[in-house]
Scaffold this motif. Structure first.
Motif, PDB file in Angstrom:
ATOM      1  N   MET A 454      33.980  42.918  43.093  1.00  0.00           N
ATOM      2  CA  MET A 454      33.323  41.683  43.489  1.00  0.00           C
ATOM      3  C   MET A 454      32.256  41.343  42.476  1.00  0.00           C
ATOM      4  O   MET A 454      31.738  42.212  41.768  1.00  0.00           O
ATOM      5  CB  MET A 454      32.704  41.836  44.890  1.00  0.00           C
ATOM      6  N   ASN A 455      31.902  40.069  42.422  1.00  0.00           N
ATOM      7  CA  ASN A 455      30.919  39.613  41.453  1.00  0.00           C
ATOM      8  C   ASN A 455      29.534  40.163  41.785  1.00  0.00           C
ATOM      9  O   ASN A 455      29.034  39.967  42.879  1.00  0.00           O
ATOM     10  CB  ASN A 455      30.904  38.085  41.437  1.00  0.00           C
ATOM     11  N   ASN A 525      32.524  34.763  47.329  1.00  0.00           N
ATOM     12  CA  ASN A 525      32.636  35.897  46.417  1.00  0.00           C
ATOM     13  C   ASN A 525      33.816  36.785  46.810  1.00  0.00           C
ATOM     14  O   ASN A 525      34.622  37.201  45.979  1.00  0.00           O
ATOM     15  CB  ASN A 525      31.318  36.688  46.458  1.00  0.00           C
ATOM     16  N   SER A 529      36.993  37.001  44.417  1.00  0.00           N
ATOM     17  CA  SER A 529      37.230  38.306  43.787  1.00  0.00           C
ATOM     18  C   SER A 529      38.570  38.904  44.189  1.00  0.00           C
ATOM     19  O   SER A 529      39.192  39.647  43.437  1.00  0.00           O
ATOM     20  CB  SER A 529      36.119  39.292  44.175  1.00  0.00           C
ATOM     21  N   GLY A 533      38.889  38.505  40.699  1.00  0.00           N
ATOM     22  CA  GLY A 533      37.878  39.483  40.271  1.00  0.00           C
ATOM     23  C   GLY A 533      38.419  40.334  39.137  1.00  0.00           C
ATOM     24  O   GLY A 533      39.639  40.507  39.014  1.00  0.00           O
TER      25      GLY A 533
END
Lengths: 599, 249
Positions: A454-455, A525, A529, A533
């Motif tokens: 994930m970011n 997110n 992702s 991601g």
């Protein structure tokens, strides 16, 4: 040594040699623990949204009572001119708590993370009973249907509080929600119980029987210890709740009157023959639901311990005391339920006994907190998103733990019982504690679940906003509680003493709305992702435990080699390892044994 | 960024303490206590507040300091490869255990006074919760409840000041809870049970009776009024109520 070799057992029989499974068997009626874990994760996150929206509606009413809800008001409550009715308000508080407890926190910890992590972290290819595991997920669905459906039946959803105290809950004439809504609520909880029990049996068996060679009990990660002890708690406490739920059901449907005194008349209608005691329900309910509070936090404590050790790059401080304190919490957890009933009319001498046991249960929690602090002492902390959430768990759990002392002090409880003080307390434990722990766990194990990370930047933004707005919403609740502000009030402001608190409530609601909005960052997110991601290798965090040795995501059967365990999971920065981590599967090096047992 | 996050965590104890320091000044606090026993509750509340406050500040500041000092970006010292400390475990088991046991014992007397040692005086009034009102019943001139001369009322409770009051609490339908914040009393009303409450009010005035146990959709509006007045005023009021009741019969 109680290890067993990794057998393929039941799992092998249902998987064809060529690995070809139909879509239905792979993604829907899957018996793979990882798929089931992810199914639980998605379902519970969806319910998290539902429970969160219910909470925001509660907050709206408390800040601007009887005013039209923006955007959705006209749509939902056209009959009431877009405002929340007092009947609906009691449903909101009831269903918010019921959903969050029984459909989010318990199943996300045990169902999602328990399922996904247990076999991977102990080096097994799957659960001991894969089919039972699949059923534990699918038995949630009747519960889902009951809960959602209850909003649309006559009288609406259950409105007697998540604690469902009779006679309000069990006498049909007592509340609109006590018509079909309450029956559906009871059925829903019974189904959740069936699901939990299936999971619990499976987790205990798997952890005892299916550990990889070398994985002794005291080499298990804290996550697994916590899941194990939680499963034991479930198995022993749940039958009591199930019995109580059935008793209330027969009170409602067959007129058994377990919880209704003789000759009771509610709203002009007779409640049946009666001959029972309303307090009996409270004893049975809390006999389960107090241990359930630990069911709702112990797994998070386990996961947080793993994250903190990993990102401190340092062994967990006091591994065995940590294990013993979880066991201590679980054991004491069975003899503290009466502290929910100090004001109930229960014998006050019994109350005093429960007060002493309740005071003592703060001890293992304190030990855990000190050991977490010990873990980051002398560390080299990496401030990743999961670490921030894990540290915030510690920080928030300190508040939630300490505020518990006020309620445990029985004379103080006379004043703060059923006020917002307790609402603040529970949210510090379950949101600041468990939910933050769960967010951390999602960021931490997301790469293992989906093979992508994930970011980090947006993860930190999510953390920062959640942390600020959470405290803005809930810390103030303690202050509100000191004014005596009661819970479950649709409109407290016509009381002279509570009228001045409306400004404070508006501040809290604004923070709550901010917290709700911040979760959109997480949702974006998460889904971005999931598809875009960056791909990660097996061990993106350089962690020690077994799951990080499996491919990301692991295929059916989890490991592409036979994991053999040589050490505990917390050998970070070991002088014997070349790197600052030392996977459990790495072959032993000379002289390592002394260092390991040298504490 | 480690420094930034450490400072964010430092805000927790700073704002937390500030919150509890400013709340009493701005009026968001325990309402004035008008009971004889309330000071014990308030004292215990403050005792818990200071004790937990010290632990809160200490642990949160240690958390902050470790986060600041051991930030992996700036800390060049080698990681302390330690699995724990037996001595520390002993200390931080025994010290909290003794403290908790002390709190447990310290409060027992206040609890026993409030809920166990029923004073040996007859009940002056019976209060019965009902969706969504408080039904009040005083014994009439014969001094006994359940006879024809009982004086009935709704949501309007009068009590004499500076006298030991025993109040019997009942419920007609579902659970309720009789809560008067200024009197520091709270008790669930349970259908089928008669539960005594006791207290002494030391200041005259009117106060609100709050229902503190969810009792249905109208829970929030279950408000009673308590008037604490001199013995003379109370007797006069009771006489007047009796006369009014007789006139309507």
């Amino acid at each position: 040594m109680s290890t067993t070799t990794v057998g393929s057992h039941a799992a092998a029989h249902t998987r064809e040699p060529n690995g070809a499974l139909t879509f239905l068997r792979t993604y829907v009626f899957s018996i793979d623990h990882k798929v089931i874990g992810v199914q639980f994760l998605f379902s519970t996150l969806l319910w998290f949204v539902v429970g969160g929206l219910l909470a925001l509606a509660v907050r709206w009413q408390l800040a601007w009572p009887w005013s039209e809800m923006p955007l959705v008001g006209r749509m939902l409550f056209s009959a009431e001119g877009g405002q929340i009715s007092p009947e609906f308000y009691t449903m909101l508080v009831t269903m918010h708590a019921s959903v969050m407890i029984f459909f989010v926190i318990i199943p996300i910890l045990a169902g999602a993370f328990g399922n996904f992590l247990i076999p991977l972290m102990i080096g097994a290819d799957d659960m001991a009973f894969p089919t039972l595991n699949m059923l534990s997920y699918w038995f949630m669905w009747p519960a889902f249907v009951c809960m959602i459906g209850s909003f649309f039946v006559e009288g609406g959803a259950a409105a007697a509080g998540w604690t469902g105290y009779p006679p309000l809950s069990s006498v049909r004439s007592a509340a609109p929600g006590s018509h079909l809504g309450q029956t559906l609520w009871l059925f829903g909880l019974i189904w959740v119980g069936v699901s939990s029990m299936m999971g619990s049996v499976n987790y205990m068996t798997t952890i005892i029987q299916m550990r990889a060679p070398g994985m002794t009990m005291f080499r298990l990660p804290m996550t697994i210890w916590a899941m194990f002890i939680t499963a034991v708690l479930q198995a022993f406490a749940l039958p009591v709740l199930t019995a109580a739920l059935f008793m209330q059901l027969t009170d409602r449907l067959l007129g058994t009157g377990f919880f209704v005194p003789e000759g009771l008349i509610v709203n002009g209608e007779s409640a049946g023959a009666g001959g029972g005691q309303p307090l009996l329900w409270q004893h049975l309910f809390w006999f389960y639901s107090h241990p359930a509070v630990y069911i709702m936090i112990l797994p998070a404590m386990g996961m947080v311990s793993d994250m903190i050790s990993c990102f401190a790059r340092k062994p967990l401080f006091g591994y065995k005391p940590m294990v013993y304190s979880i066991a201590g919490i679980a054991g004491l957890g069975f003899i503290v339920w009466g502290h929910h009933m100090f004001m109930s009319g229960m014998n006050p001498a019994l109350g005093m006994t429960f007060m002493v046991s309740t005071m003592m249960i703060a001890l293992p929690s304190a030990i855990k907190t000190f050991n977490w602090l010990g873990t980051i002492w002398g560390a080299r902390i990496q401030y990743t998103t999961p670490m921030l959430f894990a540290l915030s768990f510690v920080s928030m759990f300190i508040i939630g733990g300490l505020s518990g002392i006020f309620m445990a002090a029985t004379p103080v409880d006379i004043f703060i019982h059923d006020t917002y003080f307790i609402v603040g307390h529970i949210h510090y434990v379950l949101f600041g504690g468990t939910a933050f722990g769960v967010f951390g766990a999602i960021y931490f194990w997301f790469p293992k679940m989906f093979g992508r990370t994930m970011n980090e930047f947006w993860g930190k933004v999510h953390f920062l906003l959640s942390f600020i707005f959470f405290n803005g919403t809930f810390f103030t609740m303690h202050i509100l509680g000191t004014t005596g502000f009661p819970r479950r009030y649709a409109d407290p402001y016509h009381f002279e003493i509570f009228a001045p608190t409306q400004t404070l409530n508006q501040f809290m609601t604004i923070c709550a709305l901010g917290m709700g909005a911040s979760q959109l960052i997480f949702v974006a997110n998460f889904f971005y992702s999931l598809f875009y991601g960056p791909r990660c290798g097996r061990n993106p965090w350089h962690a020690n435990s077994l799951e990080w040795q499996a491919p990301s995501p692991p295929g059916h059967g989890n490991f592409d080699f036979q994991p053999v365990v040589h050490r505990g999971p917390y050998e970070y920065s070991s002088p014997h390892a070349a790197e600052d981590y030392f996977p459990q599967t790495d072959p032993p090096v000379e002289g390592e044994g002394q260092a390991q047992h040298g504490h | 960024m480690g420094k930034f996050w450490s400072l964010l965590f430092l805000l927790v104890p700073i704002l937390g303490v500030l919150c509890f320091a400013l709340a009493p000044l701005s009026g968001y606090w325990l309402p004035p206590d008008i009971s004889e026993h309330g000071y014990k509750i308030d004292h215990l509340f403050k005792f818990c507040l200071y004790l937990t406050g010290v632990v809160f500040i200490a642990t949160e500041v240690v958390l902050f300091w470790f986060m600041w000092r051991y930030d992996g970006r700036t800390n060049r010292d080698p990681v302390k490869f330690s699995h724990g400390s037996h001595n520390l475990e002993i200390i931080w088991t025994i010290v909290p255990a003794a403290t908790l046991l002390f709190i447990a014992i310290y409060q027992m007397n206040a609890w026993a006074d409030a809920k166990m040692r029923t004073p040996n005086v007859p009940a002056i009034v019976e209060v019965t919760g009902r969706q969504f009102e408080w039904r009040i019943r005083y014994p009439g001139p014969d001094g006994e409840l359940g006879t024809e001369d009982d004086i009935h009322g709704v949501n309007d409770l009068h009590l004499p000041v500076n006298e030991q009051i025993v109040l019997n609490l009942k419920s007609m339908d579902v659970l309720h809870d009789f809560f008067v914040p200024q009197l520091r009393i709270k008790q669930d009303a349970v259908p089928g049970n008669k539960i005594p409450m006791w207290f002494t009010a030391r200041e005259t005035g009117t106060y609100e009776i709050v229902c503190a146990e969810l009792c249905g959709w109208g829970h929030y509006k279950m408000k009673g009024r308590l008037t604490v007045e001199s013995r003379e005023a109370f007797d006069a009021w009771l006489k007047q109520r009796a006369a009014e009741q007789k006139a309507t019969q």
